[in-house]
Design a protein around this motif. Structure first.
Motif, PDB file in Angstrom:
ATOM      1  N   TYR A 293       0.867  -1.191   0.000  1.00  0.00           N
ATOM      2  CA  TYR A 293       0.000   0.000   0.000  1.00  0.00           C
ATOM      3  C   TYR A 293       0.889   1.222   0.000  1.00  0.00           C
ATOM      4  N   GLY A 294       0.307   2.374  -0.322  1.00  0.00           N
ATOM      5  CA  GLY A 294       1.052   3.619  -0.358  1.00  0.00           C
ATOM      6  C   GLY A 294       0.552   4.523  -1.465  1.00  0.00           C
ATOM      7  N   PRO A 295       1.250   5.624  -1.746  1.00  0.00           N
ATOM      8  CA  PRO A 295       0.833   6.580  -2.776  1.00  0.00           C
ATOM      9  C   PRO A 295       0.844   5.971  -4.174  1.00  0.00           C
ATOM     10  N   PHE A 296      -0.012   6.517  -5.022  1.00  0.00           N
ATOM     11  CA  PHE A 296      -0.077   6.185  -6.456  1.00  0.00           C
ATOM     12  C   PHE A 296      -0.606   4.786  -6.753  1.00  0.00           C
ATOM     13  N   GLN A 297      -1.291   4.154  -5.811  1.00  0.00           N
ATOM     14  CA  GLN A 297      -1.861   2.840  -6.110  1.00  0.00           C
ATOM     15  C   GLN A 297      -3.191   3.013  -6.842  1.00  0.00           C
ATOM     16  N   TYR A 298      -3.358   2.266  -7.939  1.00  0.00           N
ATOM     17  CA  TYR A 298      -4.577   2.401  -8.740  1.00  0.00           C
ATOM     18  C   TYR A 298      -5.793   2.034  -7.884  1.00  0.00           C
ATOM     19  N   PRO A 299      -6.837   2.874  -7.915  1.00  0.00           N
ATOM     20  CA  PRO A 299      -7.962   2.695  -6.981  1.00  0.00           C
ATOM     21  C   PRO A 299      -8.930   1.574  -7.339  1.00  0.00           C
ATOM     22  N   GLU A 300      -8.394   0.363  -7.479  1.00  0.00           N
ATOM     23  CA  GLU A 300      -9.237  -0.819  -7.508  1.00  0.00           C
ATOM     24  C   GLU A 300      -8.863  -1.734  -6.345  1.00  0.00           C
ATOM     25  N   LYS A 301      -7.767  -1.401  -5.669  1.00  0.00           N
ATOM     26  CA  LYS A 301      -7.329  -2.157  -4.501  1.00  0.00           C
ATOM     27  C   LYS A 301      -7.973  -1.570  -3.243  1.00  0.00           C
ATOM     28  N   LEU A 302      -7.962  -2.348  -2.179  1.00  0.00           N
ATOM     29  CA  LEU A 302      -8.747  -2.019  -0.989  1.00  0.00           C
ATOM     30  C   LEU A 302      -8.498  -0.612  -0.451  1.00  0.00           C
ATOM     31  N   ILE A 303      -7.246  -0.263  -0.195  1.00  0.00           N
ATOM     32  CA  ILE A 303      -6.973   0.994   0.507  1.00  0.00           C
ATOM     33  C   ILE A 303      -7.297   2.225  -0.344  1.00  0.00           C
ATOM     34  N   PRO A 304      -6.776   2.349  -1.574  1.00  0.00           N
ATOM     35  CA  PRO A 304      -7.123   3.555  -2.334  1.00  0.00           C
ATOM     36  C   PRO A 304      -8.601   3.616  -2.719  1.00  0.00           C
TER      37      PRO A 304
ATOM     38  N   ASP B 276     -14.006   3.987 -10.700  1.00  0.00           N
ATOM     39  CA  ASP B 276     -15.434   4.290 -10.718  1.00  0.00           C
ATOM     40  C   ASP B 276     -16.134   3.820  -9.447  1.00  0.00           C
ATOM     41  N   GLY B 277     -15.343   3.262  -8.513  1.00  0.00           N
ATOM     42  CA  GLY B 277     -15.923   2.831  -7.240  1.00  0.00           C
ATOM     43  C   GLY B 277     -16.726   1.561  -7.338  1.00  0.00           C
ATOM     44  N   SER B 278     -16.757   0.906  -8.500  1.00  0.00           N
ATOM     45  CA  SER B 278     -17.624  -0.250  -8.677  1.00  0.00           C
ATOM     46  C   SER B 278     -17.021  -1.544  -8.186  1.00  0.00           C
ATOM     47  N   ARG B 279     -15.700  -1.646  -8.094  1.00  0.00           N
ATOM     48  CA  ARG B 279     -15.073  -2.893  -7.669  1.00  0.00           C
ATOM     49  C   ARG B 279     -14.948  -2.946  -6.155  1.00  0.00           C
ATOM     50  N   GLN B 280     -14.954  -4.185  -5.635  1.00  0.00           N
ATOM     51  CA  GLN B 280     -14.980  -4.343  -4.196  1.00  0.00           C
ATOM     52  C   GLN B 280     -13.683  -3.919  -3.540  1.00  0.00           C
ATOM     53  N   GLY B 281     -12.553  -4.309  -4.135  1.00  0.00           N
ATOM     54  CA  GLY B 281     -11.267  -3.892  -3.600  1.00  0.00           C
ATOM     55  C   GLY B 281     -10.945  -4.456  -2.240  1.00  0.00           C
ATOM     56  N   ALA B 282     -11.552  -5.600  -1.887  1.00  0.00           N
ATOM     57  CA  ALA B 282     -11.448  -6.061  -0.501  1.00  0.00           C
ATOM     58  C   ALA B 282     -10.535  -7.248  -0.292  1.00  0.00           C
ATOM     59  N   GLY B 283      -9.700  -7.619  -1.267  1.00  0.00           N
ATOM     60  CA  GLY B 283      -8.900  -8.773  -0.973  1.00  0.00           C
ATOM     61  C   GLY B 283      -7.645  -8.961  -1.785  1.00  0.00           C
ATOM     62  N   GLY B 284      -7.550  -8.406  -2.968  1.00  0.00           N
ATOM     63  CA  GLY B 284      -6.402  -8.674  -3.835  1.00  0.00           C
ATOM     64  C   GLY B 284      -5.108  -8.140  -3.278  1.00  0.00           C
TER      65      GLY B 284
END
Length: 349
Positions: A190-201, A339-347
């Motif tokens: 985790y950290g800056p510049f992570q594409y927002p499909e992963k949990l934290i961003p 787009d906020g549509s993906r869960q992003g809760a585990g990968g």
């Protein structure tokens, strides 16, 4: 030292390149085909350096890869290019097979033939550093000790299976053909510049817009969290000091449930940008995904700590730094294509 970094416009790759250019004297060639998850802006800080070059190349394109080898004569390759999102691998596994398996094969073959034309000294100096994930080991029982280098492979998702396959290819090319390989498996980054499909961003993205924060199941999946800047430093230690044929585990020693991660983000956002009734009320539990592993955990291998590496970020300091960065860089976050549509809760990250 010339280092060819594949996937250098990605999240971990760009952090690695920033470290190499800004804190070492390495000459970096960034090989990336710029997929949807690429973050070219993450490389703005090094773009003008005379020790940085970019090549828009797909690692599956053998002709293009061989041309890059012949043009730059690298001393090492750090292979990070991968399709890394678990949900996407379930929806469309073929892309994972092509990039993670076929792409790794192409790079190994290009390295093998390149080394045939080098002197004995150049061959002894060369390294093929393959960067992989703890997801290749599969599910870990809640009360089990963290994974080690000796843990058996038991991947659950198409993503994890293709990364496991690439690990095996790298070891085989090392043993059969004598390619000087070294491997590392990391925990969730985790950290800056992570594409927002992963949990934290994605959680930060949705929270800033007042939208629901989806969590698979009850949010009780456990992951070990590693700040990307700590990972970048570990990768350079492994490349420059690691032993050929060795596997190194890189972990953050920061196990948290996904619910605990999201709650920590909500609480720090509340300090930065207070919201009536807080951000935790946005949390929503959704149906779990197929084959979802309950827990991953790795401790840094003894071989890595022997190289002098240790993490600089605790989870608490790292998550504060990360949330602050996204809050201060909302223009990048909103323009990243999420787009906020993906869960992003585990990968993995």
């Amino acid at each position: 030292m010339k280092v060819l970094v594949t996937g250098g416009a990605g999240f971990i790759g760009s952090a690695l390149i920033r470290f190499l250019v800004q804190q070492t004297d390495v000459f970096v060639i960034n090989l990336d085909k710029l997929t949807y998850a690429a973050t070219p802006e993450a490389l703005d800080a090094v773009r003008g350096s005379d020790r940085y070059r970019f090549e828009a190349v797909d690692i599956c394109d053998r002709t293009a890869v061989e041309r890059v080898f012949e043009q730059y004569h690298p001393d090492a390759i750090m292979h990070l290019a991968a399709e890394s999102h678990v949900d996407r691998s379930i929806d469309g596994p073929e892309a994972c097979v092509q990039t993670n398996v076929v792409g790794t094969f192409v790079l190994l073959e290009a390295s093998r033939h390149y080394l045939k034309r080098q002197s004995a000294m150049e061959r002894s100096r060369f390294r093929f550093h393959h960067i992989s994930t703890d997801e290749v080991f599969g599910d870990l029982a809640p009360d089990a000790l963290p994974f080690t280098e000796a843990s058996p492979y038991s991947p659950s998702s198409p993503y994890a299976a293709t990364k496991a396959a690439s690990d095996h290819l790298v070891r085989a090319w090392g043993r059969t053909y004598g390619v000087p390989v070294v491997l590392s498996n990391c925990s969730n980054n985790y950290g800056p510049f992570q594409y927002p499909e992963k949990l934290i961003p994605l959680t930060i993205f949705n929270a800033l817009r007042g939208e629901p924060l989806p969590l698979y199941g009850r949010g009780d999946q456990i992951r070990d969290w590693l700040h990307v800047d700590d990972h970048a430093k570990a990768l350079f230690r492994i490349l420059s000091q690691g032993q050929v044929g060795e596997t190194y585990l890189v972990g953050g020693q920061s196990e948290r449930t996904n619910l605990e991660v999201v709650e920590a983000i909500c609480d720090h956002l509340q300090l930065r940008l207070p919201r009536p009734h807080g951000y935790r009320q946005l949390i929503r539990f959704v149906d779990d995904r197929p084959g979802h592993d309950r827990r991953y955990a790795v401790s840094p291998s003894e071989a890595l700590t022997a190289l002098g590496w240790s993490r600089q970020y605790t989870f608490e300091s790292g998550i504060r730094q990360t949330v602050d960065w996204y809050v201060d860089n909302r223009e990048w976050l909103y323009g990243s294509g999420a787009d906020g549509s993906r869960q992003g809760a585990g990968g993995s990250g």
